[in-house]
Design an enzyme around this catalytic site. Structure first.
Site, PDB file in Angstrom:
ATOM      1  N   TYR A   1       1.350   7.431  -6.311  1.00 53.53           N
ATOM      2  CA  TYR A   1       0.115   6.654  -6.341  1.00 53.53           C
ATOM      3  C   TYR A   1      -0.581   6.818  -4.995  1.00 53.53           C
ATOM      4  O   TYR A   1      -0.191   6.197  -4.001  1.00 53.53           O
ATOM      5  CB  TYR A   1       0.482   5.192  -6.604  1.00 53.53           C
TER       6      TYR A   1
ATOM      7  N   GLN B   1      -3.477   6.213  -2.959  1.00 52.72           N
ATOM      8  CA  GLN B   1      -4.723   5.477  -2.702  1.00 52.72           C
ATOM      9  C   GLN B   1      -5.015   5.449  -1.199  1.00 52.72           C
ATOM     10  O   GLN B   1      -6.026   5.960  -0.745  1.00 52.72           O
ATOM     11  CB  GLN B   1      -4.590   4.063  -3.264  1.00 52.72           C
TER      12      GLN B   1
ATOM     13  N   SER C   1      -6.788  -1.355   3.042  1.00 53.88           N
ATOM     14  CA  SER C   1      -7.288  -2.557   2.367  1.00 53.88           C
ATOM     15  C   SER C   1      -8.691  -2.345   1.824  1.00 53.88           C
ATOM     16  O   SER C   1      -9.013  -2.765   0.714  1.00 53.88           O
ATOM     17  CB  SER C   1      -7.321  -3.737   3.345  1.00 53.88           C
TER      18      SER C   1
ATOM     19  N   GLN D   1      21.601 -26.628  10.147  1.00 56.66           N
ATOM     20  CA  GLN D   1      21.856 -25.409   9.359  1.00 56.66           C
ATOM     21  C   GLN D   1      21.394 -25.651   7.910  1.00 56.66           C
ATOM     22  O   GLN D   1      20.742 -24.806   7.298  1.00 56.66           O
ATOM     23  CB  GLN D   1      23.367 -25.090   9.403  1.00 56.66           C
TER      24      GLN D   1
ATOM     25  N   GLY E   1      25.364 -14.044  15.826  1.00 57.48           N
ATOM     26  CA  GLY E   1      25.443 -12.675  16.335  1.00 57.48           C
ATOM     27  C   GLY E   1      25.813 -11.672  15.257  1.00 57.48           C
ATOM     28  O   GLY E   1      25.214 -10.593  15.163  1.00 57.48           O
TER      29      GLY E   1
ATOM     30  N   THR F   1       2.826  -5.713   2.835  1.00 59.28           N
ATOM     31  CA  THR F   1       1.679  -4.835   3.118  1.00 59.28           C
ATOM     32  C   THR F   1       1.284  -4.018   1.896  1.00 59.28           C
ATOM     33  O   THR F   1       0.100  -3.941   1.555  1.00 59.28           O
ATOM     34  CB  THR F   1       2.045  -3.892   4.297  1.00 59.28           C
TER      35      THR F   1
ATOM     36  N   GLU G   1       0.873  -2.835  -2.076  1.00 63.20           N
ATOM     37  CA  GLU G   1       0.356  -3.592  -3.235  1.00 63.20           C
ATOM     38  C   GLU G   1      -0.584  -4.695  -2.754  1.00 63.20           C
ATOM     39  O   GLU G   1      -0.636  -5.762  -3.354  1.00 63.20           O
ATOM     40  CB  GLU G   1       1.516  -4.206  -4.019  1.00 63.20           C
TER      41      GLU G   1
END
Ligand code: FAD
Length: 672
Positions: A142, A144, A151, A337, A408, A429, A431
């Protein structure tokens, strides 16, 4: 003396956790899967992947780029063989690719190239291209995005100029910035590309349209004459998305047949006349809703995976406390937590249910499109864009949060979290950039409100805006904490906040002499309003889900707790909006927080059961910290010795670079 690698603490901790669970985990697995058939299917496919050595993935973070790509091609080919031999259905095949858990060209072929054909090609064109694509006789991507524009699709520069003398389009990349850049599968694998290019005929530019262009030979895979194609380079993180050949592509006056323009929306005649089909451009939205519903479901899967690792490890890991023969405290018992972990656990379920609902939305859209009913498309478009944005952003941040929850050891690739993060974050980012998508939602909300002003009732998930007057004036009536444990009260709070945020933006835009300038000026407020709208949808769909029947003992009760964890945590995190819009008082907010804390207490004994209910295999988790058996430390220790740097006791480079330093010979060697 040989080190004893049989460790009982971790496995014992998880065994004990599992003995405390208050609901039927097997039944919850069915709920999570969306029904017994889905669960059986998932179990079948998970078993195929887990038991096949070709799909091994633990060595991935240590592999160089060429090895990563080659192995990924091997896995794709092996998966295709399995799909054919076992005659897997389309859905099973998708699951197989999903559980292999390695981005590669087939994601784009099945996930973008084929849906784009279905959405934008005429029936005749579909008859030509779909069988080839379904057989994988061609591999499609695809294409584009370009180097200069992503965008802003209307800013794309690739040209497709129609030449009536040969009945062909001439594809050309006129500038450096028009180079196609990023398409997955393009770099090394694809034979064809769905290319988005400016359609120019008879000297007139009709804007960006979709074309199918062959880019590589079907005989020897060499680029066709005039085509320049390659990989764009190494991406973020070890392993991660580096198994994918994101590519670059340039055309130098490459000719493709006129029929390769996808003509459902517009066509060009032999004479070069441009004709619109009369279908609204949203006709392709059906395919898009399907793609986005998978993105949202995938978000719930990825989130649930990170949460499984963090939850199991938090039950195994102990810090402080203890003494006098007692074990130290499990870190999952620390309230801080829990307050970080449990909302993510609840969100995984919330995203699952909204994803499931999007599947039904897709069926509804397709049914309507079949009778040329386009009325719901703008709302559906906004809703799916917003949900994609919200769920992928939240999931990305949560993987990192889960890594920190694992301290860690979370930073080791053996935790499974760094690679998961690296591979998943681009979902924010691709789609559609998540911020841009929120603006699309905001535009829809502003339009809906202006139509309300003209007496038109919004539909679907925006229907609440029809009652903006009521929602803007009636404040929350909660007086005691227990009153928060009420679906209607919670949904109404989210409706009021979303309606008021949108209403405030609409007022500002209405007053502005230049609406576009005002949209830019207030873009952050608009994005907040869009986010509030999408959170409302998720809360609303979760509340709706709670109206259905659930199998198994205790499942409803714990899901109810998760609903309130999800919604009350959002109220807490977005307190400023609930307070500043005037719907809640600080007292009501404080009552909500108390209820949230009490919900955390109810989640605590069920936490490990709730992540077990996701049904993730150790292969899929790819994490020593998240192992089902909790046997963390011996396996971390063993893994350290499998690391390439430990193949020799004295490292390569010692003679050249360590010995001269410690023997104080660096200057001498330099002088010599
Ligand atoms: C891993 C990966 C895979 C991809 N796969 C494909 C693929 O298969 N095919 C394909 O065609 N493309 C693909 N892409 C490209 C992707 O679709 C684009 O990167 C994406 O659409 C964003 O566009 P952009 O890069 O131009 O970002 P930009 O638009 O340049 O964004 C940069 C920043 O500017 C902000 N911004 C931009 N415009 C505005 C505005 N109007 N108002 C406010 N802020 C704004 C954005 O929010 C962002 O923060 C992929 C990208 C990645 C990372």
């Amino acid at each position: 003396m040989a080190l004893d690698l049989t460790e009982s603490m971790g496995p014992n901790s998880l065994r004990e956790e599992r003995s405390k669970v208050e609901f039927d985990v097997e039944a919850m697995k069915v709920v999570w899967a969306g029904g017994i058939e889905h669960k059986n299917m998932a179990d079948k496919i998970r078993a195929i992947v887990t038991n096949d050595p070709v799909f091994e993935k633990v060595s991935r973070p240590q592999q160089d780029r060429k090895t990563l790509l080659k192995n990924s091609l091997k896995k794709a080919a092996h998966a295709w063989k399995i799909i054919q031999e076992k005659k897997l259905t389309e859905q099973e095949a998708r699951l197989l690719r999903y559980y292999i858990d390695e981005p590669n060209y087939t994601d784009l072929h099945w996930g973008m190239f084929i849906p784009a054909i279905k959405g934008q090609a005429t029936e005749e064109q579909q008859k030509k291209w779909l069988p080839l694509a379904y057989r994988m006789s061609i591999i499609g991507c695809y294409a584009q995005t370009e180097l200069g524009h992503g965008s802003n699709v209307q800013g794309l520069e690739t040209e497709a100029v129609f030449d009536p003398s040969t009945d062909e389009f001439v594809m050309h990349s006129p500038t450096l910035t028009s180079t196609k850049w990023w398409p997955g599968g393009l770099g090394k694998a694809s034979t064809h590309a769905m290319v988005y290019a400016r359609l120019i005929t008879d000297g007139k530019d009709y804007g960006v349209h979709a074309f199918i262009a062959q880019i590589r030979s079907l005989e020897d895979h060499e680029p066709l004459p005039g085509v320049t194609v390659g990989d764009i380079g190494v991406k973020f993180g070890n392993g991660g998305y580096n198994t994918m050949d994101n590519g670059l592509l340039r055309f130098d006056h490459v000719r493709i047949p006129r029929e390769n323009l996808l003509m459902r929306l517009a066509s060009v005649t032999k004479e070069g006349k441009y004709i619109k089909s009369g279908y609204p451009k949203q006709i392709g939205y059906g395919a898009m809703v399907s793609v986005r519903s998978y993105i949202v479901k995938d978000a719930s899967d990825i989130l649930s995976r990170a949460v499984t690792i963090a939850t199991r490890y938090s039950a195994v890991r102990r810090q402080f406390g203890g003494g006098e023969g007692n074990p130290e405290t499990q870190v999952i018992d620390y309230k801080s937590q829990q307050s970080r972990l449990f909302p993510m656990l609840a969100s995984a379920y919330a995203f699952r249910f909204v994803g499931e609902w999007m599947g039904h939305l897709y069926d509804d859209v397709m049914a309507r499109l079949s009778v040329n009913d386009f009325s719901t498309l703008p709302e559906v478009h906004a809703c799916t864009a917003g949900l994609k944005s919200l769920t992928t952003s939240y999931t990305s941040k949560s993987i990192e949060e889960c890594r920190m929850l694992c301290g860690g050891h979370g930073y080791l690739c053996d935790s499974g979290l760094p690679e998961l993060y690296a591979a998943y974050v681009p979902a924010c980012t691709y789609e559609g950039d998540n911020v841009i998508l929120l603006f699309q939602v905001a535009r829809f909300l502003m339009k809906s409100l202006s139509q309300v002003g003209m007496g038109k009732k919004p539909t679907g998930e925006a229907a609440y805006l029809g009652n903006i007057q009521g929602l803007a004036t009636k404040n929350c009536g909660i007086k005691q904490g227990g009153e928060w444990m009420n679906y209607e009260a919670v949904v109404e709070a989210f409706q009021a906040r979303a309606a008021r945020l949108s209403g405030a933006c609409a007022l500002k835009l209405n007053k502005a002499p230049d609406v576009e300038a005002a949209f830019e000026e207030y873009s952050t407020d608009l994005a907040d309003a869009a986010q509030a709208h999408c959170q409302l949808i998720i809360v609303d769909k979760f509340a709706e889900k709670m109206k259905s029947a659930f199998p198994g003992q205790g499942t409803r009760q714990i899901l109810e707790v998760l609903f309130f964890v999800y919604s009350l945590d959002l109220i807490n995190k977005h307190a400023a909006e609930f307070l500043s819009t005037g719907y809640l008082t600080s007292k009501q907010l404080s009552l909500a927080k108390d209820q949230l804390r009490s919900c955390f207490r109810k989640v605590r004994p069920n936490a490990v059961g709730l992540v077990d209910a996701f049904g993730h295999t150790d292969h899929y988790l790819g994490s020593i910290l998240g192992r089902y058996d909790g046997d963390v430390y011996p396996n971390l220790y063993k893994a350290a010795w499998n690391n390439a740097l430990n193949e020799s006791t004295v490292t390569e480079g010692y003679e050249a670079y360590i010995r001269p330093v410690i023997k104080n010979q660096t200057q001498n060697s330099h002088r010599r």
